[in-house]
Design an enzyme around this catalytic site. Structure first.
Site, PDB file in Angstrom:
ATOM      1  N   ASP A 196      -1.363 -10.212  10.512  1.00 17.40           N
ATOM      2  CA  ASP A 196      -1.530  -8.830  10.390  1.00 17.40           C
ATOM      3  C   ASP A 196      -2.901  -8.307  10.488  1.00 17.40           C
ATOM      4  OD1 ASP A 196      -0.586  -6.224  10.028  1.00 17.40           O
ATOM      5  OD2 ASP A 196      -0.237  -6.540   7.772  1.00 17.40           O
ATOM      6  N   HIS A 197      -3.147  -6.989  11.275  1.00 14.11           N
ATOM      7  CA  HIS A 197      -4.729  -6.517  11.033  1.00 14.11           C
ATOM      8  C   HIS A 197      -5.763  -7.468  11.437  1.00 14.11           C
ATOM      9  CE1 HIS A 197      -3.445  -2.473  10.007  1.00 14.11           C
ATOM     10  NE2 HIS A 197      -2.491  -3.206   9.310  1.00 14.11           N
TER      11      HIS A 197
ATOM     12  N   HIS B 138      -1.882   3.363   4.452  1.00 12.73           N
ATOM     13  CA  HIS B 138      -1.912   2.039   3.944  1.00 12.73           C
ATOM     14  C   HIS B 138      -2.119   2.196   2.357  1.00 12.73           C
ATOM     15  CE1 HIS B 138      -2.871   0.025   7.917  1.00 12.73           C
ATOM     16  NE2 HIS B 138      -1.726  -0.566   7.663  1.00 12.73           N
TER      17      HIS B 138
ATOM     18  N   ASN C 122       3.831  -4.881   1.359  1.00 14.98           N
ATOM     19  CA  ASN C 122       2.825  -5.933   0.719  1.00 14.98           C
ATOM     20  C   ASN C 122       3.016  -5.584  -0.849  1.00 14.98           C
ATOM     21  OD1 ASN C 122       0.395  -6.669  -0.303  1.00 14.98           O
ATOM     22  ND2 ASN C 122      -0.685  -5.831   1.372  1.00 14.98           N
TER      23      ASN C 122
HETATM   24 ZN   LIG Z   1      -0.973  -2.335   8.061  1.00 15.75          ZN
END
Ligand SMILES: [Zn+2]
Length: 289
Positions: A84-85, A183, A240
């Site tokens: 991710d990212h 986010h 998350n």
């Molecule tokens: Zn993200």
């Protein structure tokens, strides 16, 4: 040239898109998160995607990735591993060369549009040559999360159908639109999602890519909201805080007077429950093949 249509992560999300559900993508920071993700998937007969940030590669020198890849390979349900990212060309190439990632998010969203596109295109090709599918973020999703370089100094930029078109042309398989999703923490009014915009983007490019939701892992996202985003075309939702907060909570409450083995089992169980609940909400329960 590797046939990316056989890639496990690709098949998992394509199946979700075709069958109108979303697969949870769990951002894991430790072995307990990985174990909880796979146990939840097996208990719920759901596919799952284990996600690691570049932090996990740097911190553990690839060990968490290898653990995740082994857990995915041994699971009785479809499990893939995705980065991710990934925000620099260096980490993307390092991750691709390590072996074990089915997918990588090529996140160049901290660059302005032209440079973002050019870098994305080059890195997407690098990954594709190694059988790895890619996700990209046209526009810029606001906020930051633990393990991702802080872009909070940069303003969020909402995705347009034209930008989606440009990014699809780079060769990505998944697109993460910015349509009011954030986010980390939402403001006091909760998520203000622009469904018109999302539907416009989906309508433009859904014949070529599948769609990922970032920013779903907060207290605001419940069954109703997940069903709304799935109806609008989302097929993968990153979570998350939604389960990692249980790790912190149980540790905070019990660490002082619980044996370590018991403590690790407790945090794993709590995270598993959180992930299972999200599988029900995202309608991925029972969808494993
Ligand atoms: Zn993200």
């Amino acid at each position: 040239m590797v046939d990316l249509k056989q890639n496990k992560a690709y098949r998992i999300v394509s199946h979700a898109a075709a069958n109108k559900y979303a697969v949870p993508a769990t951002c894991c920071y430790n072995l307990e998160g990985i174990i909880a993700s796979v146990r939840a998937a097996e208990a719920k007969k759901s596919p799952v995607i284990i996600q690691l940030f570049p932090w996990a590669i740097e911190y553990a020198d690839g060990l968490l990735l290898h653990a995740a890849a082994e857990a995915a390979a041994k699971a009785s349900v479809p499990v893939a591993v995705h980065m991710d990212h990934a925000q620099s060309p260096e980490i993307i190439k390092r991750a691709a060369d390590l072996g074990g990632f089915d997918g990588i998010m090529v996140d160049m969203s901290h660059y302005e549009r032209e440079e973002n596109l050019a870098k994305t295109k080059e890195l997407v090709a690098y990954c594709a040559e190694r059988g790895i599918i890619t996700e990209a973020e046209p526009g810029r999703i606001e906020g930051g999360e633990d393990g991702v370089a802080d872009t909070s100094g940069l303003q969020g930029v909402l995705t347009t159908p034209d930008e989606a078109e440009e990014f699809v042309a780079t060769g990505i398989q998944w697109l993460a639109p910015s349509f009011g999703n954030v986010h980390g923490k939402y403001g006091p009014k909760g998520p203000q999602l622009d469904f018109e915009r999302l539907r416009g983007v989906v309508g433009q490019v859904s014949d070529r890519v599948d769609f990922v939701l970032h920013g779903a892992g907060t207290e605001w996202f419940n069954e109703t909201l997940f069903h709304q985003v799935i109806d609008a075309g989302i097929a993968k939702c990153n979570i998350n805080d939604a389960f990692n907060s249980s790790f912190l909570k149980v540790m905070g409450e019990k660490a002082a007077n619980t044996p370590l083995t018991t403590l690790l089992e407790l945090v794993t169980d709590e995270m598993q429950k959180d992930i299972e609940r999200h599988m029900d909400w995202m309608k991925s329960t029972g969808k494993a093949w």
